[in-house]
Design a protein around this motif. Structure first.
Motif, short mmCIF file in Angstrom:
data_model
loop_
_atom_site.label_atom_id
_atom_site.label_comp_id
_atom_site.label_asym_id
_atom_site.label_seq_id
_atom_site.Cartn_x
_atom_site.Cartn_y
_atom_site.Cartn_z
N GLU A 104 -6.66 -1.09 0.04
CA GLU A 104 -7.39 -0.36 1.08
C GLU A 104 -7.32 1.15 0.83
N ARG A 105 -6.33 1.58 0.05
CA ARG A 105 -6.07 3.00 -0.10
C ARG A 105 -6.42 3.55 -1.49
N THR A 106 -6.47 2.67 -2.48
CA THR A 106 -6.67 3.12 -3.86
C THR A 106 -7.89 2.39 -4.43
N TYR A 129 -0.82 -6.19 3.35
CA TYR A 129 -0.68 -5.85 1.93
C TYR A 129 -1.26 -4.45 1.73
N LEU A 130 -0.47 -3.47 2.15
CA LEU A 130 -0.98 -2.11 2.22
C LEU A 130 -1.05 -1.45 0.85
N HIS A 131 0.05 -1.56 0.12
CA HIS A 131 0.12 -0.95 -1.21
C HIS A 131 0.74 -1.96 -2.18
N LEU A 132 0.55 -1.69 -3.48
CA LEU A 132 1.12 -2.57 -4.51
C LEU A 132 2.63 -2.77 -4.32
N ASP A 133 3.34 -1.69 -3.92
CA ASP A 133 4.80 -1.84 -3.81
C ASP A 133 5.23 -2.67 -2.61
N CYS A 134 4.27 -3.15 -1.81
CA CYS A 134 4.58 -4.09 -0.73
C CYS A 134 4.53 -5.53 -1.23
N LEU A 185 8.90 0.19 11.01
CA LEU A 185 8.01 0.06 12.17
C LEU A 185 6.73 0.86 11.99
N THR A 186 6.69 1.69 10.96
CA THR A 186 5.47 2.46 10.68
C THR A 186 4.74 1.91 9.45
N GLY A 187 5.33 0.87 8.81
CA GLY A 187 4.63 0.22 7.70
C GLY A 187 5.21 0.47 6.31
N GLY A 188 6.34 1.14 6.22
CA GLY A 188 6.93 1.40 4.89
C GLY A 188 8.43 1.14 4.89
N PRO A 239 6.82 9.79 1.87
CA PRO A 239 6.24 10.68 0.87
C PRO A 239 5.77 9.99 -0.41
N ARG A 240 6.20 8.74 -0.63
CA ARG A 240 5.82 8.03 -1.85
C ARG A 240 4.33 8.13 -2.14
N ASP A 241 3.53 8.06 -1.07
CA ASP A 241 2.09 7.92 -1.28
C ASP A 241 1.38 9.22 -1.62
N ILE A 242 1.99 10.36 -1.30
CA ILE A 242 1.24 11.61 -1.44
C ILE A 242 1.25 12.19 -2.85
N SER A 295 -5.26 11.65 8.66
CA SER A 295 -4.01 12.22 9.17
C SER A 295 -2.98 12.45 8.05
N ARG A 296 -3.24 11.86 6.88
CA ARG A 296 -2.29 12.04 5.77
C ARG A 296 -2.81 13.06 4.74
N ARG A 297 -4.01 13.59 4.99
CA ARG A 297 -4.64 14.43 3.98
C ARG A 297 -3.87 15.70 3.67
N GLY A 299 0.47 6.86 -4.04
CA GLY A 299 1.62 6.56 -4.91
C GLY A 299 2.21 5.17 -4.74
N GLY A 300 2.07 4.59 -3.55
CA GLY A 300 2.58 3.23 -3.33
C GLY A 300 1.84 2.21 -4.17
N ASP A 301 0.66 2.59 -4.65
CA ASP A 301 -0.13 1.70 -5.50
C ASP A 301 0.09 1.97 -6.98
N LYS A 304 -3.26 5.82 14.17
CA LYS A 304 -2.52 4.61 13.77
C LYS A 304 -3.16 4.10 12.49
N VAL A 305 -2.44 4.27 11.38
CA VAL A 305 -3.09 4.11 10.08
C VAL A 305 -3.00 2.70 9.50
N ASN A 306 -2.24 1.83 10.15
CA ASN A 306 -2.17 0.45 9.62
C ASN A 306 -1.84 -0.52 10.75
N ALA A 307 -1.92 -1.84 10.44
CA ALA A 307 -1.77 -2.86 11.47
C ALA A 307 -0.36 -2.87 12.07
N THR A 353 10.19 -6.39 -0.96
CA THR A 353 9.92 -5.90 -2.32
C THR A 353 10.17 -4.39 -2.41
N ASN A 354 10.19 -3.76 -1.26
CA ASN A 354 10.15 -2.29 -1.22
C ASN A 354 11.53 -1.65 -1.37
N VAL A 355 12.24 -2.05 -2.42
CA VAL A 355 13.58 -1.51 -2.68
C VAL A 355 13.45 -0.25 -3.54
N1 LIG Z 1 4.05 2.95 -0.39
C1 LIG Z 1 3.92 2.36 0.76
N2 LIG Z 1 3.93 1.06 0.85
N3 LIG Z 1 3.73 3.14 1.83
C2 LIG Z 1 3.65 2.70 3.16
C3 LIG Z 1 3.01 3.78 3.96
C4 LIG Z 1 3.03 3.57 5.41
C5 LIG Z 1 2.24 4.65 6.07
N4 LIG Z 1 2.58 4.82 7.41
C6 LIG Z 1 0.76 4.39 5.90
O1 LIG Z 1 0.23 3.49 6.48
O2 LIG Z 1 0.09 5.08 5.18
#
Ligand SMILES: NC(=[NH2+])NCCC[C@H](N)C(=O)O
Length: 308
Positions: free
Chosen positions: A165-167, A199-204, A288-291, A96-99, A116-118, A149-151, A46-49, A247-249
């Protein structure tokens, strides 16, 4: 505010990477894959809240919504690619945005923070490895550089990078080193997430739309850089709207955006309709998974029509 004008640009080959602006005309995109979602309990992390707090989405709903997303994109003339399921060690290929991220004419293959995303990127290798040996167009960041990539938001000759937290800061150095001669690089440090807001990534918390607007949730940013209010007409998003990932359009062009059809996004969609047309799409499973829609898409090619 700097002045920009629009003109049609050179023809691109199908495999060329090209992304210079968030709302240039989208031509080719990878979207999330529901297949293989949570195949093996053992590998679930479970990678985020949001994932900690919410029940996992049903596969049928994921399938319906991602297929709906694909159909809308195709009906708008966009070529849609879907990652191949990697197998049991990767439990989630929904965002896939983030990879990876296309910056200008190069693809940055991201170093993921979460184990788990590596290996999620394995699912897109077939879609990005074009063997044009004359051009080293895929960059691999150094081992101490975490970047997702979300950042990363490329817009109007600027690369905005969320420090999150990711970048990390090494990502800013890496981007400066490789793109600093062609782009202005602006780091944006995100605020710490709260109980209600992730506030996981910039695009949030920030996303440019149309010709000169941007959606923003300022409390999600430690210090809003002066450039943002200089370069954009900012549309403020409330905490509840941020939590619904308003914001995530995904921009298809400066005239069309795909946004989430959700009560909490209604006001933002009405604001967006003042500047462009808005395709509202039911999209409740991936969130429901954070994106949301931006996270579920990885643009490979946008027709460059905005030049300074
Ligand atoms: N670009 C984003 N905002 N991505 C959201 C990613 C959600 C993904 N399940 C994670 O926590 O890594």
């Amino acid at each position: 505010m700097r002045k920009y004008f629009y003109r049609s640009f050179k023809k691109m080959t199908a495999t060329e990477f090209c992304c210079h602006n968030e709302s240039d005309v989208l031509r080719r995109v990878i979207i999330g894959s529901w297949e293989g979602y949570r195949q093996s309990e053992f590998y679930i992390e479970k990678v985020n809240a949001v994932q900690e707090q919410m029940a996992a989405p049903a596969r049928d709903l994921l399938k319906d919504e991602l297929e709906g997303f694909k159909s809308v994109l195709e009906s708008m003339g966009v070529e849609v690619l879907v990652p191949r399921p990697v197998g049991k060690i990767v439990y989630d290929q929904l965002t896939p945005r983030d990879i990876g991220v296309v910056i200008g004419d190069r693809f940055v293959l991201c170093n993921m923070r979460k184990q788990s995303r590596r290996y999620e990127c394995v699912g897109i290798f077939d879609l990005i490895m074009h063997y044009d040996l004359s051009e080293p167009n895929i960059l691999i960041p150094p081992a101490d550089c975490f970047i997702e990539g979300g950042d990363v938001i490329v817009d109007k000759q600027t690369i905005y990078i969320g420090i999150s937290e990711r970048t990390n800061r090494q990502a800013v150095e890496f981007i400066r080193k490789n793109f600093g001669d062609r782009f202005r690089v602006v780091p944006i440090t995100l605020a710490a997430s709260t109980e209600e807001n992730l506030y996981l990534h910039l695009d949030c918390v920030f996303n440019p739309v149309g010709k000169r607007h941007a959606l923003i949730h300022a409390p999600g940013i430690q210090e809003v850089p002066a450039q943002l209010s200089g370069d954009y007409e900012l549309i403020e998003i409330s905490a509840a709207e941020q939590a619904a990932l308003c914001t995530n359009v995904l921009s298809l062009s400066h005239e069309v955006v795909i946004s989430r059809d959700h009560d909490e996004c209604a006001r933002v969609n009405a604001e967006l309709r003042k500047i462009c047309s808005v395709i509202e799409l039911p999209f409740n499973a991936v969130p429901l998974t954070g994106g949301s829609l931006r996270c579920s898409s990885l643009p490979l090619q946008r027709k460059k029509i905005l030049t300074a």
